[in-house]
Enzyme design. Structure first.
Site, PDB file in Angstrom:
ATOM      1  N   CYS A 195       0.867  -1.078   0.118  1.00 15.33           N
ATOM      2  CA  CYS A 195      -0.001   0.132   0.068  1.00 15.33           C
ATOM      3  C   CYS A 195       1.059   1.100  -0.093  1.00 15.33           C
ATOM      4  O   CYS A 195       1.142   2.015   0.875  1.00 15.33           O
ATOM      5  CB  CYS A 195      -0.991   0.159   1.147  1.00 15.33           C
ATOM      6  SG  CYS A 195      -1.880  -1.579   1.421  1.00 15.33           S
ATOM      7  N   ALA A 196       1.362   1.769  -1.187  1.00 17.00           N
ATOM      8  CA  ALA A 196       2.682   2.311  -1.270  1.00 17.00           C
ATOM      9  C   ALA A 196       2.366   3.837  -1.291  1.00 17.00           C
ATOM     10  O   ALA A 196       3.495   4.662  -0.872  1.00 17.00           O
ATOM     11  CB  ALA A 196       3.660   2.024  -2.377  1.00 17.00           C
ATOM     12  N   PRO A 198       1.491   7.654  -0.351  1.00 18.27           N
ATOM     13  CA  PRO A 198       1.990   8.657  -1.641  1.00 18.27           C
ATOM     14  C   PRO A 198       3.538   8.305  -1.918  1.00 18.27           C
ATOM     15  O   PRO A 198       3.997   8.965  -2.778  1.00 18.27           O
ATOM     16  CB  PRO A 198       1.934   9.931  -0.904  1.00 18.27           C
ATOM     17  CG  PRO A 198       2.123   9.659   0.641  1.00 18.27           C
ATOM     18  CD  PRO A 198       1.482   8.540   0.988  1.00 18.27           C
ATOM     19  N   SER A 200       6.524   7.958   0.078  1.00 17.55           N
ATOM     20  CA  SER A 200       7.798   8.377   0.967  1.00 17.55           C
ATOM     21  C   SER A 200       8.422   7.009   1.338  1.00 17.55           C
ATOM     22  O   SER A 200       9.799   6.962   1.372  1.00 17.55           O
ATOM     23  CB  SER A 200       7.463   9.335   2.092  1.00 17.55           C
ATOM     24  OG  SER A 200       6.330   8.766   2.879  1.00 17.55           O
ATOM     25  N   LYS A 201       7.717   6.011   1.723  1.00 16.97           N
ATOM     26  CA  LYS A 201       8.476   4.656   2.257  1.00 16.97           C
ATOM     27  C   LYS A 201       8.900   4.248   0.958  1.00 16.97           C
ATOM     28  O   LYS A 201      10.140   3.333   1.256  1.00 16.97           O
ATOM     29  CB  LYS A 201       7.417   3.830   3.075  1.00 16.97           C
ATOM     30  CG  LYS A 201       6.792   4.332   4.504  1.00 16.97           C
ATOM     31  CD  LYS A 201       5.960   3.499   5.232  1.00 16.97           C
ATOM     32  CE  LYS A 201       5.280   3.916   6.201  1.00 16.97           C
ATOM     33  NZ  LYS A 201       4.255   5.386   5.779  1.00 16.97           N
ATOM     34  N   ASP A 227      -0.535   0.236  -5.400  1.00 15.47           N
ATOM     35  CA  ASP A 227      -1.540   1.081  -4.760  1.00 15.47           C
ATOM     36  C   ASP A 227      -2.931   0.874  -5.411  1.00 15.47           C
ATOM     37  O   ASP A 227      -2.750   0.454  -6.615  1.00 15.47           O
ATOM     38  CB  ASP A 227      -1.112   2.702  -4.802  1.00 15.47           C
ATOM     39  CG  ASP A 227      -2.001   3.198  -3.605  1.00 15.47           C
ATOM     40  OD1 ASP A 227      -1.695   3.246  -2.258  1.00 15.47           O
ATOM     41  OD2 ASP A 227      -3.246   3.705  -3.921  1.00 15.47           O
ATOM     42  N   ASP A 289       1.948  -1.366   4.902  1.00 22.02           N
ATOM     43  CA  ASP A 289       1.259  -0.462   5.817  1.00 22.02           C
ATOM     44  C   ASP A 289      -0.094  -0.233   5.408  1.00 22.02           C
ATOM     45  O   ASP A 289      -0.389   0.576   4.214  1.00 22.02           O
ATOM     46  CB  ASP A 289       2.261   0.727   5.332  1.00 22.02           C
ATOM     47  CG  ASP A 289       1.990   1.956   6.085  1.00 22.02           C
ATOM     48  OD1 ASP A 289       1.820   1.962   7.276  1.00 22.02           O
ATOM     49  OD2 ASP A 289       1.699   3.094   5.522  1.00 22.02           O
ATOM     50  N   CYS A 342      -1.194   3.857  10.950  1.00 20.14           N
ATOM     51  CA  CYS A 342      -0.986   5.078  11.600  1.00 20.14           C
ATOM     52  C   CYS A 342      -2.208   5.331  12.414  1.00 20.14           C
ATOM     53  O   CYS A 342      -2.955   6.517  12.322  1.00 20.14           O
ATOM     54  CB  CYS A 342      -0.682   6.230  10.417  1.00 20.14           C
ATOM     55  SG  CYS A 342      -2.063   6.583   9.311  1.00 20.14           S
TER      56      CYS A 342
END
Length: 507
Positions: A195-196, A198, A200-201, A227, A289, A342
């Site tokens: 689940c990439a 936006p 940054s990871k 995504d 994520d 998160c």
């Protein structure tokens, strides 16, 4: 927060609508927002600009009951949660200018910005994050809005913008940098970011596989960034193209239904004279994520305060399990997967981790990583929690009414046990435990010689799994956001895992 999941066709559309919402660090609503146009009761005048409300009684009640922080810490926890999130950024470790940028931050901006320390803030205007290796990640004492609006910070802001556009730094929430560090990625690894967006990871993972390479050479590793939403995939590509890498593939799938991929073995693996067979592609590392309620991002997305309710976490729980299990099925035996959200909600965190371990049997281990990144302040996972549904607290699946059993599922509870209502010989309703094989046993009150023990279990279930090995990061520990992370090691194939996940020659 990742956005690569959905539930069937309708679920996909719902997820797309939810994850298109802007998560900018914006603390005031425009006048065009109807919810901000509060009218004065006395004179009927429009008040115009109104700050976001930073309180929600339902939120307070929920997290006080769950014991995320101790009662003595509650005021400090809420006070920090109501403040704007300080800006953070990371230096691209694979950039040829990495050392120069770090030196400029240490020798120039740390000194020149000293007079601009925000009121009531930390003593240093900017500082390296102590837990991130080699001073490559930095915490700013200013929010993103302050950087944009304060003229005396203009030179620093322009520096951040320029270096971000070039790809020498990435502006990223500090706690969001944590999950990739626990993946233990090497340059030859195949990595799946489920689940990439936006991105940054994903960029961080690309940095890791490129870092040890000489200029002009490419690593053997690969990052597949997925995504659900096409627009978010475009954002992902825009974020990662600054890396100028050939070792990235961007895909657009529901994460829980991510398709199997085929790969050719190299001639060196099988002998130069043989035709390389095609095999199922499995990954050395998986970053999971998952989509979540996002209440760990309240400091940068204060609109969540008014939208928050306990049903958000309950609703996304099944999807999170599906995505995590798909990630494990695509992980090599001996590989590592990081599950993260998160969110602070145990229904989205510990409950999902427990269900992963339950379904994985002995093939999956929850790793204790407490010795890794020792300067990162983290708290152990919870062993017990409750479910909030329709204004009621539920300690066990036994307490769920038959009309809500399709929504409040057994995996949400610490024990994971399911119960079903059935008629006894006298025509009275009794509750029996339902085994995974579908069979019902006698009423739980008759399953032990000690009724007091059962009564206590009904009041408060405790998980049998070592969930204290998970980590929860809360805002007031390090003046950041909130995050939850669990690290898994795959010892063997999952129960019922298909044979095509193993390396087999195509006939």
């Amino acid at each position: 927060m990742g956005g690569g999941g959905g539930r069937g066709r309708g679920g996909s559309r719902t997820q797309r609508r939810h994850f298109r919402q802007n998560r900018e660090n914006v603390w005031k609503r425009p006048k065009s927002d109807p919810s901000s146009e509060n009218t004065n009761e006395n004179n009927g005048e429009n008040r115009g600009w109104e700050p976001f409300a930073t309180q929600n009684p339902a939120f307070d009640e929920y997290y006080k009951e769950q014991g995320i922080v101790s009662p003595e810490e509650w005021d400090a926890f809420i006070e920090v949660l109501r403040k704007p999130l300080p800006a953070a950024f990371r230096i691209n470790s694979s950039s040829q200018f990495c050392s120069d940028i770090r030196r400029q931050l240490e020798d120039d901006f740390m000194i020149s910005l000293q007079s601009e320390v925000s009121e009531g803030g930390e003593p240093q205007p900017i500082r390296p994050l102590p837990w991130y290796p080699e001073n490559l990640a930095w915490h700013s004492n200013f929010s993103r809005m302050q950087l944009r609006k304060n003229q005396t910070l203009e030179r620093f802001h322009e520096f951040l913008k320029l270096e971000n556009e070039i790809g020498n730094i990435t502006r990223q929430e500090a706690v969001s940098m944590v999950p990739p560090l626990f993946l233990d990625v090497r340059p030859d690894h195949f990595v799946l970011d489920m689940c990439a967006a936006p991105g940054s990871k994903t960029f961080q993972l690309l940095e890791i596989i490129h870092r040890s390479m000489k200029p002009g050479s490419l690593p053997d590793g690969l990052v597949v960034a997925n995504d659900l939403d096409v627009q978010r995939c475009n954002l992902l590509i825009h974020q990662t193209k600054r890396m100028c890498t050939a070792n990235l593939i961007v895909t657009n799938h529901e994460a829980q239904h991510f398709p199997g991929c085929r790969a050719k073995s190299t001639a060196s693996e099988i002998g130069a004279e043989m035709e390389p067979p095609i095999s199922q592609l499995v990954f050395d590392r998986v970053l999971c994520d998952v989509p979540c309620s996002g209440d760990g991002t309240l400091r940068k997305a204060p609109d969540i305060w008014r939208k928050w309710h306990a049903g958000l976490g309950n609703g996304v729980h099944p999807l999170q399990i599906q995505i995590a299990m798909r990630g494990l099925s695509l992980l090599k035996v001996g590989g590592r997967m990081v599950y993260s959200t998160c969110s602070m909600n145990p229904v989205e965190n510990e409950a999902v981790v427990a269900e992963i371990l339950r379904r994985g049997g002995g093939s999956v281990e929850l790793i204790d990583v407490s010795s890794e990144l020792p300067q990162l302040v983290r708290r152990p996972g919870l062993k017990k929690w409750k479910i909030r549904d329709k204004g009621r607290w539920l300690a066990s699946h036994k307490n769920v009414s038959k009309y809500r059993k399709s929504v409040i599922v057994p995996s949400m509870f610490p024990s994971g046990r399911s119960f079903t209502e059935q008629m006894d010989a006298n025509g009275s309703m009794e509750v029996g435990e339902k085994h995974e094989n579908g069979g019902n046993v006698e009423d739980a009150l008759q399953s032990t010689d000690d009724p007091a023990t059962v009564a206590n279990e009904q009041e408060e279930e405790v998980s049998d799994f070592p969930l204290e090995r998970c980590m929860r990061i809360v805002p007031h520990d390090q003046n950041g956001g909130a995050f939850f992370i669990a690290v898994f090691h795959k010892h063997s194939a999952l129960p019922g895992e298909f044979k095509f996940l193993q390396r087999v020659e195509v006939l």
